[in-house]
Enzyme design. Structure first.
Site, PDB file in Angstrom:
ATOM      1  N   ASP A 153     -18.797   4.630 -12.008  1.00  0.00           N
ATOM      2  CA  ASP A 153     -17.970   3.459 -11.689  1.00  0.00           C
ATOM      3  C   ASP A 153     -18.211   2.403 -12.759  1.00  0.00           C
ATOM      4  OD1 ASP A 153     -16.739   1.140 -10.548  1.00  0.00           O
ATOM      5  OD2 ASP A 153     -16.966   2.021  -8.560  1.00  0.00           O
ATOM      6  N   ASN A 173     -16.568  -8.028  -2.266  1.00  0.00           N
ATOM      7  CA  ASN A 173     -16.987  -6.652  -1.983  1.00  0.00           C
ATOM      8  C   ASN A 173     -17.991  -6.579  -0.837  1.00  0.00           C
ATOM      9  OD1 ASN A 173     -17.210  -5.918  -5.550  1.00  0.00           O
ATOM     10  ND2 ASN A 173     -15.432  -5.811  -4.208  1.00  0.00           N
ATOM     11  N   CYS A 209      -7.419  -2.359  -1.215  1.00  0.00           N
ATOM     12  CA  CYS A 209      -7.985  -3.175  -0.139  1.00  0.00           C
ATOM     13  C   CYS A 209      -7.735  -4.662  -0.364  1.00  0.00           C
ATOM     14  CB  CYS A 209      -9.483  -2.909  -0.022  1.00  0.00           C
ATOM     15  SG  CYS A 209      -9.894  -1.233   0.507  1.00  0.00           S
ATOM     16  N   CYS A 254      -4.026  -3.951 -20.477  1.00  0.00           N
ATOM     17  CA  CYS A 254      -4.530  -4.791 -19.393  1.00  0.00           C
ATOM     18  C   CYS A 254      -5.972  -5.166 -19.742  1.00  0.00           C
ATOM     19  CB  CYS A 254      -4.422  -4.087 -18.050  1.00  0.00           C
ATOM     20  SG  CYS A 254      -5.359  -2.545 -17.951  1.00  0.00           S
TER      21      CYS A 254
END
Length: 352
Positions: free
Chosen positions: A56, A64, A180, A310
């Protein structure tokens, strides 16, 4: 083997000492250290699986903490995988944890997957799931899928013993996922689905129980409903390394090619939000955040060629999908995003 530690599960006839040895020897990779990953990892570690990989590229944000329960408040702004490793080693000192601080990509997926027995999808990216699926087919690894949308979650196992793959259920990657942050989620929903994923890993390692291969389990925690949909293997394409390379590399250019794109007077689209840094100081960069891209496309000429970027290269993939859907045929995105571009500019200041 520490039999006292694991004696409650060793007592199970489906586990026993032989099963515990299987757990000890298993090598599991978890892709994503967010909400799902934080639910999956502690149970795998506690069960006696002693080789775990975590990949990750994210850092911990305050938002979070509501569901990513591995992370104490004081670890905000630190790398997720680094903190996860520390927390998990405190849970079980016998574990060997390999961390990968970059995002999963077409460059690293196959090489990393070869080192593990089972791959667990703990991401919130459709594009990444296709990447996981295809790399698993090439390396002949099963992967445990999980996803969450508000109060509902899905779990399945793909590519298990040459069974159905992710592409058998989700035919193409044209659909858009709501994460989310945009949709909202309860921590308990993520935790519940993550534990179901961990359970599928344990069943596969122990070679017991009914594996969710060819089955998509859908559970809603708000109304306690459960549905299990059966599906068959229908994907007939041969997914090999040639397919993999053409699928994932055709729309991408490396940040090191940014110099050439500037000299060729390419049209650049920055799909980050306006407040994000570093700013890329070029005269012809179009600022068009991904959140408004689809509604603002009428402002740009679809007959021109564009290079999209991005922050790190993830949102630009979604931008490419949107542009192609609207018949923009000549579009590329920059691997590594603005961060890689800025590093390249620092090394090549003379041309900018």
């Amino acid at each position: 083997m520490i039999t006292e530690r694991y004696k409650r599960q060793i007592q199970l006839p489906q586990v026993g000492t032989m099963g515990q040895q299987k757990l000890k020897d298993a090598k599991i990779l978890v892709v994503g250290a967010g909400g799902l990953g934080c639910a999956i990892l502690p149970y795998l570690i506690a069960s006696g699986i002693e080789t775990i990989g975590i990949i990750d590229g994210d850092i911990i944000e305050e938002s979070n903490l509501q569901r990513q329960i591995l992370y104490p408040e004081k670890t905000v702004n630190q790398k997720k995988v680094t903190v996860a490793k520390t927390q998990l080693e405190a849970l079980n000192s016998n574990v060997k944890i390999e961390t990968y601080t970059n995002y999963l990509s077409d460059e690293n997926a196959i090489g990393i997957f070869k080192n593990y027995d089972i791959i667990v999808d703990a991401t919130d990216s459709i594009k990444t799931r296709y990447l996981i699926n295809d790399a698993c087919v090439i390396t002949q690894k099963p992967f445990v899928y999980g996803s969450v949308y508000r109060f509902e979650g899905q779990v399945s196992v793909f590519n298990y013993k040459n069974g159905p793959t992710y592409r058998c259920v989700f035919k193409n990657n044209s659909s858009k996922i709501t994460n989310c942050e945009d949709a909202g989620v309860l921590g308990t929903t993520v935790g519940f689905i993550g534990m179901l994923q961990a359970n599928e890993v344990l069943k596969m390692v122990l070679e017991t129980g009914d594996i969710l291969s060819g089955k998509l389990l859908i559970y809603n925690i708000l109304n306690n409903t459960q549905n299990c949909i059966n599906f068959q293997k229908t994907e007939t394409r041969t997914i090999d390394e040639a397919f993999f390379n053409s699928e994932y590399n055709s729309d991408k250019i490396e940040a090191t090619c940014f110099k050439e794109a500037v000299l060729n007077k390419s049209n650049f689209i920055d799909v980050r939000e306006l407040h994000e840094t570093p700013k890329i100081e070029l005269p012809d960069v179009i600022q068009m955040p991904l959140s408004v891209l689809e509604t603002e496309l009428k402002k740009i000429d679809k007959n021109k060629s564009y290079v999209v970027f991005c922050q790190t290269g993830k949102r630009s993939l979604e931008a490419i999908r949107i542009l192609k859907k609207h018949q923009f045929s000549n579009v590329k995105h920059i691997s590594g995003g603005a961060i890689a571009i800025q590093n390249n500019i620092e090394n090549e200041k003379s041309i900018y």
